[in-house]
Design an enzyme around this catalytic site. Sequence first.
Site, PDB file in Angstrom:
ATOM      1  N   GLU A   1       0.818  -1.115  -0.007  1.00  0.00           N
ATOM      2  CA  GLU A   1       0.129  -0.007   0.008  1.00  0.00           C
ATOM      3  C   GLU A   1       0.648   1.223  -0.055  1.00  0.00           C
ATOM      4  O   GLU A   1       0.330   2.381   0.195  1.00  0.00           O
ATOM      5  CB  GLU A   1      -0.884  -0.035   1.107  1.00  0.00           C
ATOM      6  CG  GLU A   1      -2.156  -0.204   0.898  1.00  0.00           C
ATOM      7  CD  GLU A   1      -2.567  -1.964   0.660  1.00  0.00           C
ATOM      8  OE1 GLU A   1      -3.672  -2.321   0.381  1.00  0.00           O
ATOM      9  OE2 GLU A   1      -1.645  -2.655   0.702  1.00  0.00           O
TER      10      GLU A   1
ATOM     11  N   TYR B   1       3.499   1.959   2.120  1.00  0.00           N
ATOM     12  CA  TYR B   1       4.041   2.440   3.473  1.00  0.00           C
ATOM     13  C   TYR B   1       5.549   2.069   3.251  1.00  0.00           C
ATOM     14  O   TYR B   1       6.201   1.783   2.270  1.00  0.00           O
ATOM     15  CB  TYR B   1       3.279   1.800   4.357  1.00  0.00           C
ATOM     16  CG  TYR B   1       1.828   2.083   4.666  1.00  0.00           C
ATOM     17  CD1 TYR B   1       1.531   3.494   5.030  1.00  0.00           C
ATOM     18  CD2 TYR B   1       0.747   1.370   4.349  1.00  0.00           C
ATOM     19  CE1 TYR B   1       0.283   3.846   5.187  1.00  0.00           C
ATOM     20  CE2 TYR B   1      -0.584   1.658   4.646  1.00  0.00           C
ATOM     21  CZ  TYR B   1      -0.901   3.091   5.013  1.00  0.00           C
ATOM     22  OH  TYR B   1      -2.381   3.443   5.093  1.00  0.00           O
TER      23      TYR B   1
ATOM     24  N   ARG C   1      10.213   3.289  -7.542  1.00  0.00           N
ATOM     25  CA  ARG C   1       9.680   4.789  -7.524  1.00  0.00           C
ATOM     26  C   ARG C   1      10.259   5.383  -6.440  1.00  0.00           C
ATOM     27  O   ARG C   1      10.565   6.645  -6.420  1.00  0.00           O
ATOM     28  CB  ARG C   1       8.116   4.480  -7.537  1.00  0.00           C
ATOM     29  CG  ARG C   1       7.573   5.775  -7.220  1.00  0.00           C
ATOM     30  CD  ARG C   1       5.740   5.378  -7.240  1.00  0.00           C
ATOM     31  NE  ARG C   1       4.937   6.619  -6.894  1.00  0.00           N
ATOM     32  CZ  ARG C   1       4.464   7.220  -8.177  1.00  0.00           C
ATOM     33  NH1 ARG C   1       4.714   6.889  -9.422  1.00  0.00           N
ATOM     34  NH2 ARG C   1       3.811   8.238  -8.014  1.00  0.00           N
TER      35      ARG C   1
ATOM     36  N   HIS D   1      -1.881   4.220  -2.062  1.00  0.00           N
ATOM     37  CA  HIS D   1      -2.783   4.955  -1.670  1.00  0.00           C
ATOM     38  C   HIS D   1      -2.568   6.266  -2.789  1.00  0.00           C
ATOM     39  O   HIS D   1      -3.850   6.842  -2.772  1.00  0.00           O
ATOM     40  CB  HIS D   1      -2.551   5.784  -0.281  1.00  0.00           C
ATOM     41  CG  HIS D   1      -2.827   4.779   1.002  1.00  0.00           C
ATOM     42  ND1 HIS D   1      -4.233   4.008   0.820  1.00  0.00           N
ATOM     43  CD2 HIS D   1      -2.400   4.215   1.882  1.00  0.00           C
ATOM     44  CE1 HIS D   1      -4.251   3.232   1.724  1.00  0.00           C
ATOM     45  NE2 HIS D   1      -3.028   3.606   2.828  1.00  0.00           N
TER      46      HIS D   1
ATOM     47  N   ARG E   1      -3.700   6.036  -8.884  1.00  0.00           N
ATOM     48  CA  ARG E   1      -4.919   6.541  -9.752  1.00  0.00           C
ATOM     49  C   ARG E   1      -5.747   5.376 -10.509  1.00  0.00           C
ATOM     50  O   ARG E   1      -6.538   5.587 -11.423  1.00  0.00           O
ATOM     51  CB  ARG E   1      -4.360   7.454 -10.911  1.00  0.00           C
ATOM     52  CG  ARG E   1      -3.873   8.807 -10.363  1.00  0.00           C
ATOM     53  CD  ARG E   1      -4.532   9.691  -9.528  1.00  0.00           C
ATOM     54  NE  ARG E   1      -4.781   9.212  -8.097  1.00  0.00           N
ATOM     55  CZ  ARG E   1      -5.869   9.881  -7.309  1.00  0.00           C
ATOM     56  NH1 ARG E   1      -6.604  11.014  -7.721  1.00  0.00           N
ATOM     57  NH2 ARG E   1      -5.610   9.824  -6.040  1.00  0.00           N
TER      58      ARG E   1
ATOM     59  N   ARG F   1     -12.747  -6.365  -2.522  1.00  0.00           N
ATOM     60  CA  ARG F   1     -14.093  -6.559  -2.853  1.00  0.00           C
ATOM     61  C   ARG F   1     -14.600  -8.195  -2.768  1.00  0.00           C
ATOM     62  O   ARG F   1     -15.454  -8.452  -3.805  1.00  0.00           O
ATOM     63  CB  ARG F   1     -14.306  -6.040  -4.197  1.00  0.00           C
ATOM     64  CG  ARG F   1     -13.977  -4.700  -4.309  1.00  0.00           C
ATOM     65  CD  ARG F   1     -15.288  -3.679  -3.946  1.00  0.00           C
ATOM     66  NE  ARG F   1     -16.347  -3.742  -4.801  1.00  0.00           N
ATOM     67  CZ  ARG F   1     -17.305  -4.346  -4.355  1.00  0.00           C
ATOM     68  NH1 ARG F   1     -17.753  -4.676  -3.239  1.00  0.00           N
ATOM     69  NH2 ARG F   1     -18.336  -4.555  -5.509  1.00  0.00           N
TER      70      ARG F   1
ATOM     71  N   GLN G   1     -17.828   5.633   2.881  1.00  0.00           N
ATOM     72  CA  GLN G   1     -18.490   6.840   3.479  1.00  0.00           C
ATOM     73  C   GLN G   1     -18.061   7.116   5.028  1.00  0.00           C
ATOM     74  O   GLN G   1     -17.835   8.032   5.459  1.00  0.00           O
ATOM     75  CB  GLN G   1     -19.746   7.220   2.838  1.00  0.00           C
ATOM     76  CG  GLN G   1     -19.993   7.423   1.581  1.00  0.00           C
ATOM     77  CD  GLN G   1     -21.578   7.567   1.427  1.00  0.00           C
ATOM     78  OE1 GLN G   1     -22.169   8.139   2.136  1.00  0.00           O
ATOM     79  NE2 GLN G   1     -22.005   7.146   0.024  1.00  0.00           N
TER      80      GLN G   1
ATOM     81  N   CYS H   1     -19.598   2.208   9.869  1.00  0.00           N
ATOM     82  CA  CYS H   1     -20.147   1.783   8.845  1.00  0.00           C
ATOM     83  C   CYS H   1     -21.372   2.371   8.276  1.00  0.00           C
ATOM     84  O   CYS H   1     -22.388   2.258   9.311  1.00  0.00           O
ATOM     85  CB  CYS H   1     -20.346   0.167   8.709  1.00  0.00           C
ATOM     86  SG  CYS H   1     -20.947  -0.635   7.348  1.00  0.00           S
TER      87      CYS H   1
ATOM     88  N   ARG I   1     -23.076  26.303 -10.119  1.00  0.00           N
ATOM     89  CA  ARG I   1     -23.024  27.777  -9.814  1.00  0.00           C
ATOM     90  C   ARG I   1     -21.774  28.194  -9.066  1.00  0.00           C
ATOM     91  O   ARG I   1     -21.390  29.397  -9.190  1.00  0.00           O
ATOM     92  CB  ARG I   1     -24.260  28.221  -9.130  1.00  0.00           C
ATOM     93  CG  ARG I   1     -24.546  29.666  -9.158  1.00  0.00           C
ATOM     94  CD  ARG I   1     -25.687  29.969  -8.402  1.00  0.00           C
ATOM     95  NE  ARG I   1     -27.130  29.356  -8.670  1.00  0.00           N
ATOM     96  CZ  ARG I   1     -27.954  29.769  -9.806  1.00  0.00           C
ATOM     97  NH1 ARG I   1     -27.598  30.990 -10.340  1.00  0.00           N
ATOM     98  NH2 ARG I   1     -28.894  29.164 -10.107  1.00  0.00           N
TER      99      ARG I   1
ATOM    100  N   LYS J   1     -13.434  23.758  -8.594  1.00  0.00           N
ATOM    101  CA  LYS J   1     -13.798  22.473  -9.479  1.00  0.00           C
ATOM    102  C   LYS J   1     -15.069  21.630  -9.048  1.00  0.00           C
ATOM    103  O   LYS J   1     -15.208  21.365  -7.796  1.00  0.00           O
ATOM    104  CB  LYS J   1     -12.447  21.782  -8.987  1.00  0.00           C
ATOM    105  CG  LYS J   1     -12.278  20.353  -9.766  1.00  0.00           C
ATOM    106  CD  LYS J   1     -10.916  19.494  -9.421  1.00  0.00           C
ATOM    107  CE  LYS J   1     -10.813  19.358  -8.142  1.00  0.00           C
ATOM    108  NZ  LYS J   1      -9.458  18.604  -7.692  1.00  0.00           N
TER     109      LYS J   1
ATOM    110  N   ASP K   1     -27.798  11.878   2.342  1.00  0.00           N
ATOM    111  CA  ASP K   1     -26.893  11.485   3.252  1.00  0.00           C
ATOM    112  C   ASP K   1     -27.245   9.979   3.818  1.00  0.00           C
ATOM    113  O   ASP K   1     -27.992  10.075   5.172  1.00  0.00           O
ATOM    114  CB  ASP K   1     -26.538  12.447   4.156  1.00  0.00           C
ATOM    115  CG  ASP K   1     -25.318  12.180   5.118  1.00  0.00           C
ATOM    116  OD1 ASP K   1     -24.844  10.761   5.027  1.00  0.00           O
ATOM    117  OD2 ASP K   1     -24.874  12.807   5.453  1.00  0.00           O
TER     118      ASP K   1
END
Length: 676
Positions: free
Chosen positions: A171, A173, A182, A259, A262, A295, A346, A360, A567, A571, A661
């Site tokens: 990940e 770290y 990299r 993390h 992309r 997943r 979320q 959760c 309006r 971004k 929400d």
Amino acid sequence: MTPATDSAYPHLFAPLDLGFTQLRNRILMGSMHTGLEDHVRDFPKLAAYFGERAEGGAALLVTGGFSPNVVGWLAPFGSKLSWPWEVGRHRQVTAAVHSHGAKICMQLLHAGRYAYHPLQVAPSKLKAPINPFTPRALTARGVERHINDYARAARLARDGGYDGVEVMGSEGYLINEFIAPRTNKRNDAWGGDPAKRMRFAVEIVRRIREACGPDFIIIYRLSLLDLVQDGSNWEEVLLQAKAIEAAGATLINSGIGWHEARVPTIATSVPRAAFTGVTAKLRPHVNVPVIAVNRINMPDVAERVLADGHADMVSLARPLLADPQWPAKARAGKAETINTCIACNQACLDHIFVNKRATCLVNPRAAHETELVYRPTTAPKRVAVVGAGPAGLACATVAAERGHKVTLFDAASEIGGQFNVAKRIPGKEEFHETLRYFHHRLTDTGVDLRLDTHVDAGALAGFDEVVIATGISPRKVDFPGADHPMVVNYLDVLQGRVTAADKVAIIGAGGIGFDVGEFLVHEGQSPSLDTARWMAEWGVDPTFEKRGALVKPQPEAPARKVWLLQRSPGKPGARLGKTTGWIHRATLKAKHVAMLGGVEYLGVDDHGLRIRVDGQEQLLDVGNVVICAGQEPQRELANALQAGGRNVHIIGGADVAAELDAKRAIDQGSRLAAAL
């Protein structure tokens, strides 16, 4: 693997022999940082959290990450294990897990250049693109001290009652930073060729094994797919896996993506079990069990991964946040009653990244087990809940579970409210699962469900408590031509009452605007249901051979031309979810959606939508203008009841109509029901 014979999922519930110990099934609760790890006062809550999931049937649980030293903190004064006096608090956690027959490992995580503080260190002085701090490059002596810190932390974890540790080597770290070209620009004994870059990881595992003995579980989280430029290639991944095994690892867990990558890896738009192919690719080359991740949220998916030989175990992190009883329900053949993780992020990851306690969306008790308790009522009441959206469903089922006699009314012909809108969005198919879960909850708790039923104040006269969860209505707009036939609201489009034109302008760039945008640019089956198409769209090498496993993305052509307008200046999408907003923005960008902020709406006529941006007038020659400009709470019934002197409870969108929400709605409904 010897399948179990007493389960609908025989491979999932077969024991796993590790030589010196045995796991009762193939379910690992993956590491998730909750925030409870960071404070001594919260360890009783952490013990309750893990104890509930051990009782639910998981075989092996892994804690959130604990740093082996101060500089490895994720954030100042965060979770750490480096001194003997820090051990005692952990024994209540390990005892809670062991009392239910499960085993638990502490994850050792050094944040490296992802640490959110100025003390951070890394193999090289290279700032992460997602962090304002620049790390200090470790000296050779500093590297040696860090290896010893890992071994000391593992030994202390054993003293605290842990059955083992998971070494976080993925990940992006610290350990992963040593391995990838990299981030490792060293030319000493700890950098350069692949063998030197992976030496730090190998030495950590070897010294932990020396420090903790042969009967201690060591899980190594190996980054199989970095998904960043200049990440490892497959040859290097394989070399590292074999060296880690030789150094003494008991299990190899799959790590997918940094993390800063992309490419989404755990969001709801990622296909189920999308990355198990890379674990399957590794499995024949090592002799230790390997764990598939990401997943895997339902038992049939987990069973298929194991039965197809892709892995020896499956990691369920957020699925056990959503439903601690997931393993027990699966073993009993009651998968339909599982409260499925919808991978929305979320309330879990989005909370952690703003220093809030993780929980959760579909299970607000997660990490709040000692605070949100559904105790049986000693004074049953007749409770009316009006509105079968997320808030009403949560309130009705929790109240009925506690022993109240609950009647749930809704004017629609099906439960779900705005979830019936969300489930139509490409990449949000998981919302079907939440509605399936609530269907069973209504039956199991004995709620009297009355659909296609309009109620007025008079019909609610005989109830002791009335809960208003009537939801929202789309907010109307006021500009010239707002009543033109081409102007429609988002519900008309998403519910199929309007078939959108080939060119569409969306007014409003909040969560609903982005959802409508994704709905309009996709046609046919969503890539979220087809791993090969999804990987092509995001540029993931399907062979997993290339460096970082990246290839050029090949997004499919958009179904129509779309403008997404807001309006306010700035971004569009800036206020979307912390960990998923970038995915929505990238998806629409790949579909050539024009996203404009600071838009003044001049009017609609037969030629299209006239706007002004940066002082320049434009005509968008669209066939439809879809209004996603917010919502208004539906409180007519609540107002009538209150005018008649009734005390009512107002929850969900009827209380606050804020971007639909669902997290707040389900939490609010559950907490009200717990207090009735």
